[in-house]
Design an enzyme around this catalytic site. Structure first.
Site, mmCIF file in Angstrom:
data_model
loop_
_atom_site.group_PDB
_atom_site.id
_atom_site.type_symbol
_atom_site.label_atom_id
_atom_site.label_comp_id
_atom_site.label_asym_id
_atom_site.label_seq_id
_atom_site.Cartn_x
_atom_site.Cartn_y
_atom_site.Cartn_z
ATOM 1 N N ARG A 106 -23.501 -8.697 -10.191
ATOM 2 C CA ARG A 106 -24.191 -8.443 -8.919
ATOM 3 C C ARG A 106 -25.399 -7.526 -9.120
ATOM 4 O O ARG A 106 -26.547 -7.963 -9.054
ATOM 5 C CB ARG A 106 -23.205 -7.848 -7.912
ATOM 6 C CG ARG A 106 -23.689 -7.864 -6.454
ATOM 7 C CD ARG A 106 -24.599 -6.703 -6.095
ATOM 8 N NE ARG A 106 -23.973 -5.405 -6.274
ATOM 9 C CZ ARG A 106 -24.622 -4.256 -6.148
ATOM 10 N NH1 ARG A 106 -25.919 -4.245 -5.860
ATOM 11 N NH2 ARG A 106 -24.004 -3.110 -6.338
ATOM 12 N N ASP A 107 -25.162 -6.280 -9.388
ATOM 13 C CA ASP A 107 -26.251 -5.312 -9.543
ATOM 14 C C ASP A 107 -27.124 -5.664 -10.747
ATOM 15 O O ASP A 107 -28.339 -5.469 -10.728
ATOM 16 C CB ASP A 107 -25.651 -3.913 -9.699
ATOM 17 C CG ASP A 107 -26.690 -2.812 -9.596
ATOM 18 O OD1 ASP A 107 -27.774 -3.044 -9.038
ATOM 19 O OD2 ASP A 107 -26.417 -1.699 -10.076
ATOM 20 N N HIS A 119 -21.879 6.051 -10.978
ATOM 21 C CA HIS A 119 -22.791 4.930 -11.233
ATOM 22 C C HIS A 119 -24.112 5.510 -11.751
ATOM 23 O O HIS A 119 -24.941 5.965 -10.968
ATOM 24 C CB HIS A 119 -23.012 4.167 -9.928
ATOM 25 C CG HIS A 119 -23.840 2.931 -10.066
ATOM 26 N ND1 HIS A 119 -23.333 1.665 -9.837
ATOM 27 C CD2 HIS A 119 -25.140 2.743 -10.393
ATOM 28 C CE1 HIS A 119 -24.288 0.767 -10.010
ATOM 29 N NE2 HIS A 119 -25.397 1.400 -10.348
ATOM 30 N N HIS A 156 -27.696 5.335 -14.064
ATOM 31 C CA HIS A 156 -28.737 4.553 -14.728
ATOM 32 C C HIS A 156 -29.229 5.347 -15.942
ATOM 33 O O HIS A 156 -29.161 6.576 -15.963
ATOM 34 C CB HIS A 156 -29.884 4.264 -13.762
ATOM 35 C CG HIS A 156 -29.602 3.136 -12.823
ATOM 36 N ND1 HIS A 156 -30.520 2.157 -12.531
ATOM 37 C CD2 HIS A 156 -28.485 2.816 -12.118
ATOM 38 C CE1 HIS A 156 -29.988 1.285 -11.683
ATOM 39 N NE2 HIS A 156 -28.755 1.670 -11.415
ATOM 40 N N CYS A 189 -34.107 -0.478 -12.159
ATOM 41 C CA CYS A 189 -34.384 0.197 -10.904
ATOM 42 C C CYS A 189 -35.860 0.014 -10.552
ATOM 43 O O CYS A 189 -36.729 0.479 -11.287
ATOM 44 C CB CYS A 189 -34.063 1.687 -11.007
ATOM 45 S SG CYS A 189 -34.499 2.592 -9.521
ATOM 46 N N ASN A 237 -28.769 -0.171 -15.680
ATOM 47 C CA ASN A 237 -27.453 0.443 -15.610
ATOM 48 C C ASN A 237 -26.930 0.849 -16.984
ATOM 49 O O ASN A 237 -27.378 0.342 -18.015
ATOM 50 C CB ASN A 237 -26.462 -0.559 -15.002
ATOM 51 C CG ASN A 237 -26.758 -0.879 -13.558
ATOM 52 O OD1 ASN A 237 -26.589 -0.042 -12.687
ATOM 53 N ND2 ASN A 237 -27.196 -2.097 -13.298
#
Length: 312
Positions: A26-27, A220, A222, A253, A262
């Protein structure tokens, strides 16, 4: 594929087992410019399952106008069948309409996404922080009534590209607002990758003072500034045992220049294997999956471990 193994030297101040909350499907894929075919996404999820990952966020029921890459959410879950359902296969939902579509697809878990800052709330959700909480109230209530597990993401917890540093107390307020709705788990997001270990420690302590214990928190991070693993280790030492990661380091991002995306799941597994922490993940299979997915996307994986083990 032969590979080296990390020398395992158990660390006594870490949880014995860590749950990896895999966000690659997803991300990781949502910002890809080229549309990834549904059957490739489905194969990706199945490969992740085969590699031992249990909690996998599969897609998002947002408007196709917002995220064209995930416009096939219903088709993907139909393709996956039972593999895409249940409490270990959450999907992102932005509002009641998204929840309705998710329920129609038979999901067992959902995630909502808020912001620690007003600017990002306006840019990402088109409304203020307060208005977004009001929007999420019926979503969480209906999800709970349907027996779903609910996660709350909070973005910009460690810095905002428009507002700059974000006070720890302000972040804790935003987290408490969503958790007070009745969410089961909170994910604190370092959206632009500017967080540092001391910052992580301070925020977790403040959340504890708000009665949001580490047993309900996922992290979470990055890796924009190379801090993701250091920040993760700090969180684990504080008692957190859920870590978001993306296979192959997929994702980026759009709000941070040179963002590398990520935390790579392989890099996380290498560190945890070396520390004697159980994850249930087969690193060989995961690396093979990353190499395969990189071929589908036509670009190399940014994961250091993938590069090392695959000879890239």
């Amino acid at each position: 594929m032969s590979r080296a193994l990390p020398q395992s030297e158990p660390m006594t101040d870490l949880p014995p087992r860590v749950t990896i909350y895999e966000v690659g499907a997803r991300d990781g894929l949502q910002n890809e410019k080229g549309v990834v075919p549904t059957d490739v996404k489905a194969q990706f999820v199945r490969r992740l399952v085969a590699a031992g990952l249990q909690t996998i966020e599969t897609t998002s029921f947002v408007s196709p106008r917002w995220v064209p890459q995930l416009a096939d959410a219903t088709e993907l879950l139909a393709d996956l069948g039972e593999v895409g359902r249940g409490p270990l296969r959450p999907v992102l939902v932005p509002n009641e309409r998204g929840l309705e579509r998710a329920l129609e697809a038979g999901v067992g878990a959902v995630a909502i996404f808020g912001s620690a800052t007003e600017t990002f709330a306006q840019k990402n959700l088109g409304r203020s922080r307060e208005e977004s909480v009001e929007m999420f109230k019926p979503v969480v209530k209906r999800a709970q009534d349907a027996g779903l597990w609910v996660r709350a993401y909070v973005s910009m917890c460690f810095g905002d590209p428009w507002e700059g540093p974000v006070p720890v107390g302000q972040v804790a307020d935003a987290c408490a607002e969503l958790m007070d709705l009745g969410c089961d788990q909170l994910s604190i997001g370092d959206t632009i990758g500017t967080g540092t270990a001391g910052h992580v420690e301070a925020l977790l302590a403040e959340l504890g003072r708000r009665d949001i214990g580490v047993e309900r928190i996922g992290v979470h991070f990055h890796d924009t500034y190379g801090q993701a693993l250091a920040n993760t280790l700090t969180a684990l030492r504080a008692g957190v045992s859920v870590v978001d990661a993306s296979t192959g380091g997929l994702g980026g991002c759009p709000y941070a220049k040179s963002a590398t995306g990520n935390l790579a799941t392989e890099d996380l597994v290498w560190m945890l294997d070396g520390a004697g922490v159980e994850t249930g993940v087969d690193l060989d299979a995961l690396v093979e999956t990353s190499v395969w997915m990189a071929e589908q996307l036509g670009k190399p994986s940014p994961s250091r471990v993938v590069k090392a083990l695959a000879g890239a």
